[in-house]
Design a protein around this motif. Structure first.
Motif, short mmCIF file in Angstrom:
data_model
loop_
_atom_site.label_atom_id
_atom_site.label_comp_id
_atom_site.label_asym_id
_atom_site.label_seq_id
_atom_site.Cartn_x
_atom_site.Cartn_y
_atom_site.Cartn_z
N GLN A 1 2.26 12.97 8.35
CA GLN A 1 1.99 13.87 7.47
C GLN A 1 0.68 13.31 6.36
O GLN A 1 1.07 12.38 5.71
CB GLN A 1 3.01 14.25 6.61
N GLN A 2 -0.47 13.62 6.82
CA GLN A 2 -1.74 12.93 6.20
C GLN A 2 -1.71 13.17 4.72
O GLN A 2 -2.14 11.98 4.09
CB GLN A 2 -2.84 13.53 6.55
N LYS A 3 -0.88 14.19 4.20
CA LYS A 3 -1.09 14.14 2.75
C LYS A 3 -0.47 13.00 2.24
O LYS A 3 -0.51 12.98 0.86
CB LYS A 3 -0.29 15.49 2.25
N VAL A 4 0.44 12.22 2.74
CA VAL A 4 1.03 11.09 2.21
C VAL A 4 -0.15 10.18 1.77
O VAL A 4 0.09 9.17 0.62
CB VAL A 4 1.99 10.36 3.14
N LEU A 5 -1.03 10.22 2.50
CA LEU A 5 -2.54 9.34 2.02
C LEU A 5 -3.56 9.93 1.38
O LEU A 5 -3.83 9.66 0.52
CB LEU A 5 -3.08 8.83 3.44
N GLU A 6 -3.55 11.37 1.64
CA GLU A 6 -4.65 12.08 0.79
C GLU A 6 -4.33 12.61 -0.57
O GLU A 6 -5.37 12.79 -1.35
CB GLU A 6 -4.79 13.46 1.75
N CYS A 7 -3.21 12.72 -0.78
CA CYS A 7 -2.79 13.08 -1.99
C CYS A 7 -3.17 12.20 -3.24
O CYS A 7 -3.24 11.07 -2.97
CB CYS A 7 -1.13 13.41 -2.20
N SER A 8 -3.01 12.71 -4.46
CA SER A 8 -3.43 11.64 -5.60
C SER A 8 -2.36 10.52 -5.82
O SER A 8 -2.52 9.45 -5.87
CB SER A 8 -3.51 12.65 -6.86
N HIS A 9 -1.07 11.37 -6.04
CA HIS A 9 0.13 10.38 -6.00
C HIS A 9 1.22 10.80 -5.19
O HIS A 9 1.55 11.94 -4.85
CB HIS A 9 0.54 10.54 -7.48
#
Length: 208
Positions: free
Chosen positions: A66-74
């Motif tokens: 899940q790329q959002k683990v990297l892409e998110c702010s926090h």
């Protein structure tokens, strides 16, 4: 935002921009989570704020890609105590004793009651109880974020053992229970404008 408007607005964001949330915003969300309700006030969990992108890269294979683990702010990890029990109660009572004017008898009676309740559970039941408390805190976090117009996505689809290993949680008597990613929704997230899918009030509520 008012509460209901905020809850209508929020959704589980699939994609995030790379804009970083201000420190004071994160502080307020962490504080809201710290102040969340929990059984007896024991808080058998901790909040891990993973700011290191290098660590996030190590966690990605354990987050089912899940790329959002990297892409998110926090990235926040709620981790529960693996052996909640007498030590958990003693820590809470020591803190309560400093903040509340309780007689030794009242202090001892309260501690004994809570310890009796927890000792009546199996280890598996205590772990499940601790997880339930973490999810109450997660709900507080998600609501607090929505009220500040901050996007979020709770994640339970991940490999806890991998997160535990990378973050060194077993040495702290903790295990990863749920994740929450925070930031601002990406303009290309096609989930953002879809109608919210929920049971109708007449189906959801039973008045007896």
């Amino acid at each position: 935002m008012q509460l209901l408007s905020a809850l209508h607005w929020r959704y589980a964001a699939r994609r995030f921009t790379q804009a970083r949330l201000p420190d004071q915003v994160i502080h307020s969300l962490v504080e809201a989570t710290r102040l969340s309700a929990s059984s007896y006030g024991l808080q058998p969990y901790r909040l891990i704020q993973v700011d290191s992108l290098a660590l996030r890269a190590q966690l990605l294979p354990h987050a089912m890609g899940q790329q959002k683990v990297l892409e998110c702010s926090h990235l926040l990890v709620l981790a529960t105590e693996t052996n909640a029990g007498d030590a958990t109660v003693d820590r809470y009572m020591a803190l309560r004793g400093r903040l509340h004017d309780l007689t030794p008898e009242a202090q001892s009676g309260m501690a004994d009651h809570i310890k009796t309740v927890l000792s009546g559970m199996t280890a598996t039941e205590r772990q499940a109880w601790a997880r339930e408390q973490a999810f109450i805190a997660l709900g507080t976090l998600l609501t607090a974020a929505a009220l500040q117009n901050i996007d979020s996505c709770p994640i339970t689809g991940f490999e806890a053992a991998g997160f535990d290993r990378v973050l060194g949680l077993p040495e702290q008597g903790l295990t990863a229970t749920t994740l929450c990613v925070l930031g601002h929704r990406h303009p290309d997230d096609d989930q953002a404008d879809l109608p919210k899918v929920r049971l109708a009030p007449r189906e959801f509520v039973q008045v007896v």
